[in-house]
Every structure is written in C-alpha cells, then in structure tokens.
Design a protein around this motif. Structure first.
Motif, mmCIF file in Angstrom:
data_model
loop_
_atom_site.group_PDB
_atom_site.id
_atom_site.type_symbol
_atom_site.label_atom_id
_atom_site.label_comp_id
_atom_site.label_asym_id
_atom_site.label_seq_id
_atom_site.Cartn_x
_atom_site.Cartn_y
_atom_site.Cartn_z
ATOM 1 N N THR A 10 31.597 36.213 49.190
ATOM 2 C CA THR A 10 31.674 37.567 49.743
ATOM 3 C C THR A 10 31.385 37.484 51.230
ATOM 4 O OG1 THR A 10 30.811 38.435 47.666
ATOM 5 C CG2 THR A 10 30.803 39.911 49.545
ATOM 6 N N VAL A 65 35.871 40.036 48.773
ATOM 7 C CA VAL A 65 35.555 39.043 47.747
ATOM 8 C C VAL A 65 36.681 38.021 47.777
ATOM 9 C CG1 VAL A 65 35.142 38.651 45.294
ATOM 10 C CG2 VAL A 65 34.352 40.779 46.374
ATOM 11 N N VAL A 116 27.836 43.627 45.900
ATOM 12 C CA VAL A 116 28.195 44.051 47.257
ATOM 13 C C VAL A 116 27.509 45.369 47.585
ATOM 14 C CG1 VAL A 116 30.089 44.885 48.707
ATOM 15 C CG2 VAL A 116 30.388 42.806 47.349
#
Length: 78
Positions: free
Chosen positions: A14, A30, A65
C-alpha cells in the motif's frame, strides 16, 4: 484439535501517492506485482471513502488503509 498458523508476506503493498492536508484528502493505492489493484480516496473532512478497483479479500486491505488514515486524523496529522 491442534495446529499452527504460518504468516508470510504475499506481496501486497500500500502506498499513499497523494496527501492533501489543506483539503483533507488522502489517496492510497493497493499494489500487487507492480499492478495497481485498487485505489482508495478518503475525504477525511467529509468522512467519505471512494474505492476504484477491487481484489479478493479487499475488505480487509481497505479496512487497513482506512484505519491508518483515521489514526493520522486522530493524531492531528490530517
């Protein structure tokens, strides 16, 4: 029943190519094997998430995230 779990990296990465502190926008990508699988745009000010793309088990990665971005918001970074 006995057993064990082995955790190994699978190569999903990421990165955060765009962080706008003034507008409170964060873009995360990603990446797997040099290919962008999913892009997540988080508007911290409006508390919204926009996702483009997908991946198997993507909910877990997207949660990671969002958690990272929200942690930075709580610490006053964003």
């Amino acid at each position: 029943m006995r057993g064990y779990t082995e955790f190994r990296p699978i190569g999903i990465k990421t990165d955060y190519p765009h962080v706008d502190l003034m507008q409170k926008l964060v873009t995360a990508r990603v990446v797997y094997e040099e290919r962008v699988l999913m892009t997540v745009i988080i508007d911290v000010g409006k508390n919204t998430v926009q996702k483009e793309g997908s991946l198997a088990g993507g909910k877990t990665q997207m949660t990671n995230v969002c958690s990272c971005v929200m942690m930075n918001k709580k610490q006053g970074v964003i």
